[in-house]
Each structure stands twice: as C-alpha cells, then as structure tokens.
Enzyme design. Structure first.
Site, short mmCIF file in Angstrom:
data_model
loop_
_atom_site.label_atom_id
_atom_site.label_comp_id
_atom_site.label_asym_id
_atom_site.label_seq_id
_atom_site.Cartn_x
_atom_site.Cartn_y
_atom_site.Cartn_z
N SER A 221 0.80 -1.24 0.00
CA SER A 221 0.00 0.00 0.00
C SER A 221 0.82 1.28 0.00
CB SER A 221 -0.99 0.02 1.17
OG SER A 221 -1.98 -0.91 0.94
N ASP B 284 -7.11 -0.70 2.37
CA ASP B 284 -5.75 -0.14 2.48
C ASP B 284 -5.76 1.23 3.16
OD1 ASP B 284 -5.26 -2.37 1.01
OD2 ASP B 284 -4.77 -1.32 -0.84
C1 GLA Z 1 -5.54 -4.11 -2.97
C2 GLA Z 1 -6.74 -3.18 -2.85
C3 GLA Z 1 -7.55 -3.50 -1.58
C4 GLA Z 1 -7.89 -4.99 -1.49
C5 GLA Z 1 -6.64 -5.85 -1.76
C6 GLA Z 1 -6.97 -7.30 -1.87
O1 GLA Z 1 -4.64 -3.87 -1.94
O2 GLA Z 1 -6.35 -1.83 -2.81
O3 GLA Z 1 -8.72 -2.71 -1.56
O4 GLA Z 1 -8.92 -5.32 -2.36
O5 GLA Z 1 -5.96 -5.45 -2.94
O6 GLA Z 1 -7.44 -7.81 -0.66
#
Ligand code: GLA
Length: 383
Positions: free
Chosen positions: A124, A170
C-alpha cells in the site's frame, strides 16, 4: 528521517519546510479480495511508510517532488487538475482535487515526499501517499475532516481519479493502524475492532517477490467485475447487497445459478475466505497461533487456485515456507500478481530463514526476493 527530509526540502526548494508528517504502509494478515465484497478483513499498519514535508510558497502553484522518483509535478493552486498518465504525483493531485471539489481553498504549497515502502509491492505505498497527503492538508489547513472522511476521500481518488476499483481496506488500515494491533474491519458497516497482535515466540516476516507487477490494475478490476457478475446471478433468487452476506451453506443452495466455472470459483473463494477471517480473529484472540498459521496457508491456496491472483513467485515463497519448520503459516498479501508474501516465523530463525529462502527463490526464479522483519506501527502523525 524527519531531519533528513527537511534538509533535502531546503536544498530542493530554497526555503524551509514548516511541517512534516508520516503515514504508514500496511500488510493484510488475512481476508484477501474481500473488502470490495463487503466482508471482514484483518490488516495492520507497518512501521515502513511515507514522509511528507511541506510549506506554502509564493509561486501560485503547488509543486510535488519525491526523493524516490525523478519526475516532479505541479498544479495551479485552486484549480482542479486532470490526471497525468502514470506519474506518482497523481495521488496527491487527486487528494487536492477532492478538497477543492468540497469547496476548500488550498494555497500554493511546496511538498517533498520520501517513502520506504517498496513501491507497487502490495504494501500500500499508494494508500500511504494518499493518506499522508490528506492527513497533512487537513491538519495544516485546519479543514476539519475526521479520519473516516479522509479514508473515504482517498478511496474515491483511487477509484475515480486513478481508475482502480479497489475497496477501502488499504486506506482504512493506513489511517487507523495502531502499534502492535491488528484491525478487524467489517467492510460493509465500516466498524472495526483492534485485536492484540501478540505473536509470542513468532515474528511477522514480509517477503517481497520483487516481481514487476505488469497489468495488475486491469487484472484487479477484472476480479471486481467477476464478483459483481456472481452477485447479479445470485440476486435472481436471493436479495443480497454483497457476496459476504452469504454463509457457505446458503451459497451452496443457490450456486447452481452460476454456471461459469471461473465465476463460481471466484465466489467460492470470497465466501470461504470471509469465513476464515472470522476464525482467524478468534484464533488470534485466543493466542492460537498455529491455527492462525493454518488459516493463512488455506487462504493462500484459495487465492492461488480459485481466485488466481497468486503466481509462480508468490507460490515459490509459500512452498518454501511449508517446507521450513520454524514457519507456521504464510500467504500472499494484498492484491497479488506479484508483490509480497507474509510468514509467521519463529524468533531466532530470522537469519537462517532469509539465507535459505533467498537461495531457494533465486534458484527457481532467477532473481532475489527481499526479506524484512516487520513491526506493527501507528497510523498517520505530525512529526
Ligand atoms: C488491494 C486493494 C484493496 C484490497 C486488496 C486485496 O490492496 O487496494 O482494496 O482489495 O488489494 O485484498
């Protein structure tokens, strides 16, 4: 880090920064591809993250620089800006646009970023940039938003400005993380609980595949679409807002409506993974780490076989973990298609694990993975 960034700020902009902020990255312990299906997820913030130093300027333009990227950007103060294809500063521009759309004046600012979350690795880095920007501007300009409003704003930026149909996990994890706690978040109601991340004699290892994530965004959006298709089909017999409202037993009664095998697999993953998070939260609360570890492995299998978002690199890491006794659980974390895996590793084996996994991975993949021992950290702060 704060002082280094402020020093670089002065060199770069020829005046001093007046405030510096930090926001973390995150790992998701379990509950993958669940947030946009309205279920339970269990992420936590990590101590790696993004720092932002800023100051007003007299140039009439907001300027964006980063110690991680050569590309720098700017936007006219108080004018909504269109997206620049593929640049990192789309994230802060998206956030400023949101404040402007809400009727706020955002003066011309100089901003300098630095992040130590590996970029595009499923930890993230993008939510971290979004939240550090939103949190900093909200605080610095006293705009009066609460954290949940900032989280929703950052999600809008991701969905509408960047074009990824991601869920809220995230941004929520980055904004609400607390040291040594996991967040159990219900993505339907947006209610969350903190659970002690008491890992006892274990540590959380993060293993970065270092795989370039080509086309990850479009494959991600495809999965979101497939879940919507499943929901639509099920809605012929039952009224549902999202897939995670279903128990597996109830799903089995209606799954005949889904005749496409791929769509059926996607929905099966979602419903079973949501159930695993319930069990995992209980296991963590009861200190049953071995059970938690087994649920992590089961989650990975499902993401690999049913949801098809893993890949050779992530599977190689998890395969190694299964054969390495001091690890009691491992799985991919985040969207997948490369990115990172996490593992629960017995304390004292950190070096041996890194050495053996490095060789194993290199032999099969042809380049090295990066291994970090992660600490669970706090949400955004002014430094
Ligand atoms: C990414 C997305 C999240 C989530 C994950 C999978 O990180 O940004 O919102 O969907 O993938 O769990």
């Amino acid at each position: 880090m704060k002082f280094k960034l402020e020093e670089k700020f002065a060199q770069s902009y020829n005046h001093n920064a007046v405030a510096t902020y930090f926001a973390p990255g995150r790992v998701n312990l379990i509950g993958e591809h669940i947030d946009y299906n309205g279920g339970l997820v269990m992420p936590c913030a990590i101590t790696m993250g993004t720092w932002l130093a800023l100051s007003p300027n007299m140039e009439g333009k907001t300027r964006f620089k980063s110690l991680n990227f050569e590309a720098y950007g700017e936007m006219e103060a108080n004018q909504i800006q269109v997206k620049n294809q593929g640049f990192w500063f789309n994230y802060p521009i998206g956030i400023i646009n949101e404040f402007l759309k809400d009727g706020h004046q955002i003066p011309a600012l100089d901003m300098l970023y630095y992040g130590n979350v590996p970029i595009g690795s499923g930890l993230s880095s993008s939510a971290s940039i979004e939240i550090v920007t939103a949190f900093a501007l909200n605080d610095f300009l006293s705009l009066g938003y609460d954290k949940l409003q900032l989280v929703k704003m950052a999600k809008r930026v991701e969905n509408e400005f960047i074009g990824v149909n991601s869920g809220i996990m995230d941004q929520y994890a980055v904004a609400f993380g607390e040291k040594d706690k996991a967040i159990v978040l219900d993505c339907d109601t947006l209610k969350s609980k903190l659970v002690d991340m008491d890992l006892g004699e274990y540590v959380l290892a993060i293993i970065n595949t270092n795989k370039p994530r080509a086309l990850a965004d479009s494959k991600y959006n495809e999965r979101v679409q497939e879940c919507q298709t499943a929901l639509k089909l099920l809605n012929k017999e039952i009224a549902l807002h999202n897939l995670c409202e279903l128990t597996f037993e109830k799903f089995a009664l209606h799954s005949h409506l889904i005749t496409d095998e791929t769509i059926l697999n996607r929905a099966t993953h979602v419903i079973k993974e949501n159930d695993r998070v319930h069990h995992a939260a209980k296991a963590l609360n009861n200190g049953q780490l071995e059970l938690f570890g087994r649920l992590m492995y089961a989650s990975h299998e499902s993401l690999k076989d049913l949801y098809e978002v893993s890949g050779k690199e992530l599977d190689t890491i998890v395969d190694f973990c299964k054969s390495y006794e001091p690890v009691i659980g491992a799985r991919m974390t985040g969207a997948g298609f490369g990115g990172c895996a996490i593992a629960l590793l017995k304390k004292g084996f950190e070096e041996d694990f890194a050495k053996q996994l490095s060789d194993y991975y290199f032999d099969r993949i042809g380049y090295y993975a990066a291994i970090y021992i992660s600490e669970i950290g706090n949400g955004p702060i002014k430094l």
